[in-house]
Structures are given as structure tokens and as C-alpha cells.
Motif scaffolding. Sequence first.
Motif, PDB file in Angstrom:
ATOM      1  N   CYS A  49       0.829  -1.206   0.000  1.00 58.64           N
ATOM      2  CA  CYS A  49       0.000   0.000   0.000  1.00 58.64           C
ATOM      3  C   CYS A  49       0.863   1.255   0.000  1.00 58.64           C
ATOM      4  O   CYS A  49       0.411   2.330   0.403  1.00 58.64           O
ATOM      5  N   LEU A  97      -4.745   5.935  -7.250  1.00 58.16           N
ATOM      6  CA  LEU A  97      -4.959   6.446  -5.893  1.00 58.16           C
ATOM      7  C   LEU A  97      -3.879   7.460  -5.552  1.00 58.16           C
ATOM      8  O   LEU A  97      -2.713   7.262  -5.893  1.00 58.16           O
ATOM      9  N   LEU A 110      -4.350   4.583   3.794  1.00 60.92           N
ATOM     10  CA  LEU A 110      -3.598   3.794   4.779  1.00 60.92           C
ATOM     11  C   LEU A 110      -3.434   4.622   6.062  1.00 60.92           C
ATOM     12  O   LEU A 110      -3.001   5.772   6.017  1.00 60.92           O
ATOM     13  N   PHE A 122     -10.368  -1.667  -3.283  1.00 61.08           N
ATOM     14  CA  PHE A 122     -10.589  -1.682  -4.729  1.00 61.08           C
ATOM     15  C   PHE A 122     -10.157  -3.020  -5.356  1.00 61.08           C
ATOM     16  O   PHE A 122      -9.493  -3.831  -4.710  1.00 61.08           O
ATOM     17  N   CYS A 125      -6.635  -4.106  -5.024  1.00 51.26           N
ATOM     18  CA  CYS A 125      -6.298  -4.391  -3.622  1.00 51.26           C
ATOM     19  C   CYS A 125      -6.834  -5.767  -3.221  1.00 51.26           C
ATOM     20  O   CYS A 125      -6.261  -6.428  -2.364  1.00 51.26           O
TER      21      CYS A 125
HETATM   22  S1  SF4 Z   1      -7.111   1.209  -0.655  1.00 49.09           S
HETATM   23 FE1  SF4 Z   1      -5.839  -0.522  -1.340  1.00 49.09          FE
HETATM   24  S2  SF4 Z   1      -3.765   0.339  -1.549  1.00 49.09           S
HETATM   25 FE2  SF4 Z   1      -4.974   1.757  -0.278  1.00 49.09          FE
HETATM   26  S3  SF4 Z   1      -4.602   1.182   1.846  1.00 49.09           S
HETATM   27 FE3  SF4 Z   1      -6.452   0.110   1.167  1.00 49.09          FE
HETATM   28  S4  SF4 Z   1      -5.747  -1.886   0.430  1.00 49.09           S
HETATM   29 FE4  SF4 Z   1      -3.962  -0.532   0.523  1.00 49.09          FE
END
Ligand code: SF4
Length: 238
Positions: A49, A97, A110, A122, A125
Motif C-alpha cells: 500500500c 490512488l 492507509l 478496490f 487491492c
Molecule cells: S485502498 Fe488498497 S492500496 Fe490503499 S490502503 Fe487500502 S488496500 Fe492498501
Amino acid sequence: MVPVSLMPIPSRIAAAERELSELLAYPEERLAAIIKEVGFRCDCCSRCCTRAFNGHVFLLDRDVVIARKIDPKSVEPAPYPEFCDQNGTFYVSGFALKAQDDDCGSCWFLKNNRCRIYDQRFSICRVYPYMLHREPDERGKIDWRQIAGLNEHGEYNTEIPEILCQEAAAETREYETACIRQEISFLLYIQDYFSRNHLRHVQKIHDDRMRAFARGGEIRIMVFCNGRLEEHRVHNTR
Ligand code: SF4
Ligand code: SF4
């Protein structure tokens, strides 16, 4: 061999369609068997992430809608726009993102090493680190890759129930096909848009403007998302 990004648009569309056919022909049970054999288990280190580990997190169009509902500020035009017309306007497919302004480029969502929107995370992810696309290996031979960052993160050889392997394989292939379909839609749209508006891609203008952007300049970028172009003005803040 001409790099894919420099091929004429019709050749790129044809290449993407071939890729899609190959992907649809790939036996899902083979991917499920590889997932079972590798036995990957996430240890929740959260490195995937961050940009330091994983570069940008690209979103499918359907994910952009969700991200914007959660936080309209969470997305930005995908980096590395490949088309630039004779007027200096860039064109890119989709959004990525945003990252936070910290040392490792943590994802916008995060917090304290945990995803704060985990239940709504998403497509990418959800499937990571599984993948299903073809890439050249170190000798240039094109072959399928199924696990990203193998042996660089997480734990291995854990027992995963058959049904979960099948579900992960199906979800991964669905994600990969959605990516290619999104790319084909973008290329078809740009081909038609450039033709209707008497535009053409000029590599020199692209390169000059990208150099100015890298020095902190602003670019105008049209982002293709959910079937239409959105105008954005972007500064390089890094
Ligand atoms: S949206 Fe996806 S990349 Fe962002 S923190 Fe959550 S799992 Fe990680
Ligand atoms: S998927 Fe890998 S990099 Fe991401 S949190 Fe799990 S172990 Fe860490």
C-alpha cells in the motif's frame, strides 16, 4: 521490435484484443492450482500500500466511482500519459490512488499500517498479489506471471482451501480482463476523438512537456474514465 507504447493505435488495439483472447483462453483451474501450490499468506506488513514498494495503485473505472464517493480527493490522473496532441494536451486512461506526503508514499487510505476502507477496498487491492498477465522474463521470453513480488513479501506454503483458490483465480482473471477492456475502450475512444478533432500525437511535444513537468511545470491532461474525457491541470509536486 517497436515498443508497444510507440505502436500506431490500430496495432495497439489489435495487440490488446489478442492479449484479451489469450487471457480468456487461460485455464482458470491452472491459476487456482498455482495459488494452491504457492500457498501465499499475507502477513499484513502493508508495504504493497506504498509507492516505495508498489508504484502507483491504478484503478478500474468502477473503482474510481467508489473512491470518489468515499473521498473525492483520493484519486489523481494516472501517471505517464502516453498521448500528447499537437497543442500540448495529454491524454491518459483512468485514475490512480493518491499517496500521502510521507517518506514511503503511503496510499491515501492507509492509516497506522491498516487500510481504513478495507471492506470497500478496490479491485487491485482485493486480488494482489495474484495477477495473470504475460511479460518478458530476464531472457526476453514472454510468459505468464501469476504472483507479484514472489518471495519478496508475505509467507508461503500455507494450506489454502480449494474453494478459496478457485475464488481467487476467478477474481484475478476478472480483474485482468477488466483492465484490458478498459485499455481497449481508451484506445478506441482516442482514435475516434483524434480523428474527429484533427488531432495527432506528437512525441517531441510529449517529451518536451514531460521534461518541463518534471521540473515543476503544469500540464493539461484529459483523463478517460467511464466513457468520457475529464479535464485536469496537474503540477508535479514531487
Ligand atoms: S485502498 Fe488498497 S492500496 Fe490503499 S490502503 Fe487500502 S488496500 Fe492498501
Ligand atoms: S500483500 Fe504482501 S506486501 Fe501487501 S500487506 Fe500482505 S504481505 Fe505485505
